[in-house]
Scaffold this active site. Structure first.
Site, PDB file in Angstrom:
ATOM      1  N   ASN A  91      30.146  64.861  89.708  1.00 16.11           N
ATOM      2  CA  ASN A  91      30.409  65.297  88.446  1.00 16.11           C
ATOM      3  C   ASN A  91      31.780  65.449  88.250  1.00 16.11           C
ATOM      4  O   ASN A  91      32.574  66.175  88.804  1.00 16.11           O
ATOM      5  CB  ASN A  91      30.035  66.814  88.837  1.00 16.11           C
ATOM      6  CG  ASN A  91      30.135  67.810  87.645  1.00 16.11           C
ATOM      7  OD1 ASN A  91      30.529  67.664  86.423  1.00 16.11           O
ATOM      8  ND2 ASN A  91      29.789  68.961  87.769  1.00 16.11           N
ATOM      9  N   TRP A  92      32.194  64.676  87.174  1.00 11.74           N
ATOM     10  CA  TRP A  92      33.511  64.628  86.878  1.00 11.74           C
ATOM     11  C   TRP A  92      34.091  65.893  85.979  1.00 11.74           C
ATOM     12  O   TRP A  92      35.076  65.770  85.749  1.00 11.74           O
ATOM     13  CB  TRP A  92      33.915  63.240  85.933  1.00 11.74           C
ATOM     14  CG  TRP A  92      33.929  62.105  86.747  1.00 11.74           C
ATOM     15  CD1 TRP A  92      33.643  61.975  88.256  1.00 11.74           C
ATOM     16  CD2 TRP A  92      34.363  60.702  86.391  1.00 11.74           C
ATOM     17  NE1 TRP A  92      34.149  60.532  88.304  1.00 11.74           N
ATOM     18  CE2 TRP A  92      34.231  59.868  87.585  1.00 11.74           C
ATOM     19  CE3 TRP A  92      34.809  60.330  85.185  1.00 11.74           C
ATOM     20  CZ2 TRP A  92      34.430  58.454  87.381  1.00 11.74           C
ATOM     21  CZ3 TRP A  92      35.062  58.920  85.042  1.00 11.74           C
ATOM     22  CH2 TRP A  92      35.177  57.939  86.067  1.00 11.74           C
ATOM     23  N   LYS A  93      33.305  66.770  85.334  1.00 12.40           N
ATOM     24  CA  LYS A  93      33.777  67.879  84.784  1.00 12.40           C
ATOM     25  C   LYS A  93      34.402  67.435  83.604  1.00 12.40           C
ATOM     26  O   LYS A  93      34.295  66.506  82.967  1.00 12.40           O
ATOM     27  CB  LYS A  93      34.314  68.942  85.806  1.00 12.40           C
ATOM     28  CG  LYS A  93      33.382  69.246  87.074  1.00 12.40           C
ATOM     29  CD  LYS A  93      33.957  70.347  87.826  1.00 12.40           C
ATOM     30  CE  LYS A  93      33.049  70.328  89.158  1.00 12.40           C
ATOM     31  NZ  LYS A  93      33.439  71.584  89.929  1.00 12.40           N
ATOM     32  N   HIS A 117      24.977  74.046  85.975  1.00 15.90           N
ATOM     33  CA  HIS A 117      25.995  73.957  86.754  1.00 15.90           C
ATOM     34  C   HIS A 117      26.698  75.562  86.776  1.00 15.90           C
ATOM     35  O   HIS A 117      26.648  76.194  85.901  1.00 15.90           O
ATOM     36  CB  HIS A 117      27.100  73.258  86.490  1.00 15.90           C
ATOM     37  CG  HIS A 117      28.250  72.970  87.556  1.00 15.90           C
ATOM     38  ND1 HIS A 117      29.170  73.861  87.659  1.00 15.90           N
ATOM     39  CD2 HIS A 117      28.162  72.183  88.518  1.00 15.90           C
ATOM     40  CE1 HIS A 117      29.999  73.554  88.697  1.00 15.90           C
ATOM     41  NE2 HIS A 117      29.392  72.263  89.197  1.00 15.90           N
ATOM     42  N   GLU A 139      29.655  76.661  86.515  1.00 13.46           N
ATOM     43  CA  GLU A 139      30.751  76.582  85.713  1.00 13.46           C
ATOM     44  C   GLU A 139      30.053  76.952  84.014  1.00 13.46           C
ATOM     45  O   GLU A 139      30.531  77.622  83.577  1.00 13.46           O
ATOM     46  CB  GLU A 139      31.440  75.361  85.831  1.00 13.46           C
ATOM     47  CG  GLU A 139      32.377  75.582  86.908  1.00 13.46           C
ATOM     48  CD  GLU A 139      32.853  73.972  87.384  1.00 13.46           C
ATOM     49  OE1 GLU A 139      32.813  73.103  86.803  1.00 13.46           O
ATOM     50  OE2 GLU A 139      33.256  74.202  88.925  1.00 13.46           O
ATOM     51  N   GLU A 186      24.834  74.682  95.453  1.00 13.53           N
ATOM     52  CA  GLU A 186      26.473  74.589  95.192  1.00 13.53           C
ATOM     53  C   GLU A 186      26.770  75.978  95.320  1.00 13.53           C
ATOM     54  O   GLU A 186      26.731  76.965  94.353  1.00 13.53           O
ATOM     55  CB  GLU A 186      26.756  74.091  93.874  1.00 13.53           C
ATOM     56  CG  GLU A 186      26.696  72.570  93.632  1.00 13.53           C
ATOM     57  CD  GLU A 186      27.497  72.022  92.896  1.00 13.53           C
ATOM     58  OE1 GLU A 186      28.180  70.917  93.150  1.00 13.53           O
ATOM     59  OE2 GLU A 186      27.754  72.616  91.637  1.00 13.53           O
ATOM     60  N   GLY A 198      35.653  73.411  94.556  1.00 13.27           N
ATOM     61  CA  GLY A 198      37.114  73.209  94.411  1.00 13.27           C
ATOM     62  C   GLY A 198      37.968  74.061  95.246  1.00 13.27           C
ATOM     63  O   GLY A 198      39.083  74.183  94.792  1.00 13.27           O
ATOM     64  N   SER A 209      33.425  71.271  97.603  1.00  9.63           N
ATOM     65  CA  SER A 209      34.198  70.560  98.467  1.00  9.63           C
ATOM     66  C   SER A 209      33.748  69.727  99.557  1.00  9.63           C
ATOM     67  O   SER A 209      34.120  69.487 100.618  1.00  9.63           O
ATOM     68  CB  SER A 209      34.906  71.949  99.216  1.00  9.63           C
ATOM     69  OG  SER A 209      35.572  72.753  98.180  1.00  9.63           O
ATOM     70  N   GLY A 216      32.601  67.090  93.148  1.00 11.22           N
ATOM     71  CA  GLY A 216      33.492  67.181  91.794  1.00 11.22           C
ATOM     72  C   GLY A 216      34.813  66.336  92.240  1.00 11.22           C
ATOM     73  O   GLY A 216      34.578  65.187  91.991  1.00 11.22           O
ATOM     74  N   GLY A 217      35.836  67.071  92.572  1.00 13.67           N
ATOM     75  CA  GLY A 217      37.162  66.435  92.774  1.00 13.67           C
ATOM     76  C   GLY A 217      37.070  65.163  93.587  1.00 13.67           C
ATOM     77  O   GLY A 217      37.767  64.159  92.688  1.00 13.67           O
TER      78      GLY A 217
HETATM   79  P1  13P Z   1      34.086  70.165  94.164  1.00 15.09           P
HETATM   80  O1  13P Z   1      33.575  68.942  94.989  1.00 15.09           O
HETATM   81  O2  13P Z   1      35.386  69.730  93.528  1.00 15.09           O
HETATM   82  O3  13P Z   1      34.321  71.438  95.064  1.00 15.09           O
HETATM   83  O4  13P Z   1      33.163  70.344  93.066  1.00 15.09           O
HETATM   84  C1  13P Z   1      31.823  70.768  93.269  1.00 15.09           C
HETATM   85  C2  13P Z   1      31.099  70.632  92.058  1.00 15.09           C
HETATM   86  O5  13P Z   1      30.968  71.592  91.362  1.00 15.09           O
HETATM   87  C3  13P Z   1      30.271  69.467  91.635  1.00 15.09           C
HETATM   88  O6  13P Z   1      29.157  69.868  90.595  1.00 15.09           O
END
Ligand code: 13P
Length: 258
Positions: A18-20, A105, A107, A175, A181, A220, A241-242
């Protein structure tokens, strides 16, 4: 409804990025690099997906063409089209070649006030368009500290999934909000406990089919902890994510399955 005994095989894992709100058109070099690494494998024991921001989806679908990388969206509206400024429909994602859509998600739940009922409608919109919907659930730190993790997950699953959903059109992503993050993760035992709870809820609701759902862990995930997290019971992949932003790190996570 009582759970029935299962004969459904363990699902093929999915490693999803997920590149957000990250990545311009130049990020296509990461898709190319990832595709190249995957092309060297005789057999890929997991599905691989990247969900970039909407403006780059069409470009990255072209970039990934002929490779083992699939491209998806990060959200969709419930409607096919109409007066919804700034929104994108599942049909539009499908039209440009997306295969999956992430819905609910944390967020989006936090930033846009998305409720379980709305998430269920968005997931159904994904199905209507022929996409696989990745439905996210997860507790906040306060909820975990209050001992409410499993009840929160139960309620999110109940409200965010429709009775007509099935393992072919839906993936679940667990999640924990406090792990996103932050570099913090639950222990393997804690991940296993929640995933096993999710599996039991799915079997209680969908019968034998509940065993066919892929349940991803997210929060993470890094190349250094992927193998351990992916080995927890009832974990069928990762939502990253990251560490999905570079081909090198993401491939390091996929390597947990190689
Ligand atoms: P991180 O891997 O950056 O913690 O993010 C997880 C995430 O929210 C994937 O949707």
């Amino acid at each position: 409804m009582a759970a029935r005994k299962t004969t459904v095989r363990a699902p093929k894992p999915l490693v999803a990025g997920n590149w957000k709100m990250n990545g311009l058109r130049g990020a296509k070099k990461e898709i190319n690099a990832l595709a190249k690494k995957l092309s060297k494998l005789d057999r890929l024991p997991c599905d691989v997906l990247i969900c970039p921001p909407t403006p780059t989806i069409a470009l990255l679908v072209e970039t990934a063409k002929g490779s083992k990388v699939r491209i998806g969206g990060q959200d969709c509206h419930t409607q096919v089209s109409g007066a919804h400024t700034g929104d994108v429909s599942a049909e539009m994602l499908k039209d440009v070649g997306a295969k999956y859509v992430i819905v609910g998600h944390s967020e989006r739940r936090a930033d846009h006030g998305e409720t379980n009922a709305l998430v269920a409608q968005k997931a159904a919109a994904g199905h209507r368009a022929g996409l696989i919907s990745i439905v996210c659930v997860g507790e906040t730190e306060a909820e975990r500290d209050a001992g409410k993790t499993l009840s929160v997950i139960t309620a999110q699953l109940k409200g965010s999934l429709g009775d007509d959903f099935d393992p072919k059109n839906t993936v679940i992503a667990y999640e924990p909000v406090w792990a996103i993050g932050t570099g913090r993760t639950p222990t393997t035992a804690e991940v296993g406990q929640v995933h096993t709870h999710i599996r039991k809820r799915l079997v209680a609701r969908f019968g034998e089919q509940g065993n066919g759902y892929r349940v991803l862990y997210g929060g993470s995930v890094k190349p250094t902890n992927a193998e351990e997290l992916m080995a927890a019971p009832n974990v069928n992949g990762a939502l990253v994510g990251g560490a999905s932003l570079t081909a090198a790190d993401f491939y390091g996570i996929i390597s947990a399955y190689l």
